[in-house]
Design a protein around this motif. Structure first.
Motif, PDB file in Angstrom:
ATOM      1  N   PHE A  80      38.789   2.947 -23.850  1.00 27.16           N
ATOM      2  CA  PHE A  80      40.198   2.687 -23.234  1.00 27.16           C
ATOM      3  C   PHE A  80      40.714   1.631 -23.977  1.00 27.16           C
ATOM      4  CE2 PHE A  80      37.496   4.788 -19.892  1.00 27.16           C
ATOM      5  CZ  PHE A  80      38.341   5.708 -19.427  1.00 27.16           C
ATOM      6  N   PHE A  82      43.729  -1.168 -22.855  1.00 20.81           N
ATOM      7  CA  PHE A  82      44.859  -1.728 -22.332  1.00 20.81           C
ATOM      8  C   PHE A  82      45.457  -2.855 -22.827  1.00 20.81           C
ATOM      9  CE2 PHE A  82      41.284  -0.259 -19.842  1.00 20.81           C
ATOM     10  CZ  PHE A  82      41.625   0.333 -18.705  1.00 20.81           C
ATOM     11  N   LYS A  87      46.725   0.587 -19.012  1.00 20.04           N
ATOM     12  CA  LYS A  87      45.980   1.741 -19.816  1.00 20.04           C
ATOM     13  C   LYS A  87      47.164   2.426 -20.697  1.00 20.04           C
ATOM     14  CE  LYS A  87      44.382   5.737 -18.595  1.00 20.04           C
ATOM     15  NZ  LYS A  87      43.441   6.631 -18.012  1.00 20.04           N
ATOM     16  N   GLU A  90      43.360   6.330 -24.697  1.00 22.75           N
ATOM     17  CA  GLU A  90      41.966   6.523 -24.629  1.00 22.75           C
ATOM     18  C   GLU A  90      41.519   7.418 -25.614  1.00 22.75           C
ATOM     19  OE1 GLU A  90      40.659   9.293 -21.146  1.00 22.75           O
ATOM     20  OE2 GLU A  90      42.555   8.429 -20.369  1.00 22.75           O
TER      21      GLU A  90
END
Length: 109
Positions: A80, A82, A87, A90
């Motif tokens: 993932f 961020f 977020k 991914e």
């Protein structure tokens, strides 16, 4: 820099709140692809290209199942990205090429 081990949900929340860009690896100790890609990710964490720009972190889905569920982890490894606590991307799987593309994309945007 290094790959930081996230041991609690609070550590995760602190990391994404504190660091502008976080690459989070959701892994399992029994996962073959996780073991295969881990040294590659560790090398990136030490590289001049990323070490002062991206915070590399990982957590064991078997130790933090509630975090895995919250993030929607369906298979390992899942990576993932961020940015500023949100977020933004991914990738599912241990193929280094797409993971590195995530890193590049996170720095470009």
């Amino acid at each position: 820099m290094t790959v930081h081990i996230i041991a609690t949900k609070d550590e995760f929340k602190e990391a994404i709140a504190r660091e502008p860009i976080v690459l989070l690896d959701a892994f399992a100790t029994w996962c073959g692809p996780c073991k295969a890609v881990a040294p590659v990710v560790a090398k990136w964490a030490e590289s001049e290209e990323y070490k002062d720009k991206i915070y590399f972190a990982k957590f064991d889905v078997d130790h933090l199942p509630e975090l895995a569920a919250e993030l929607g982890v369906r298979a390992m490894p899942t990576f993932f990205v961020f940015k500023n606590g949100d977020k933004v991307d991914e990738h599912l799987g241990g193929n280094p090429g797409p993971i590195q593309a995530l890193l590049q994309k996170s720095l470009a945007a």
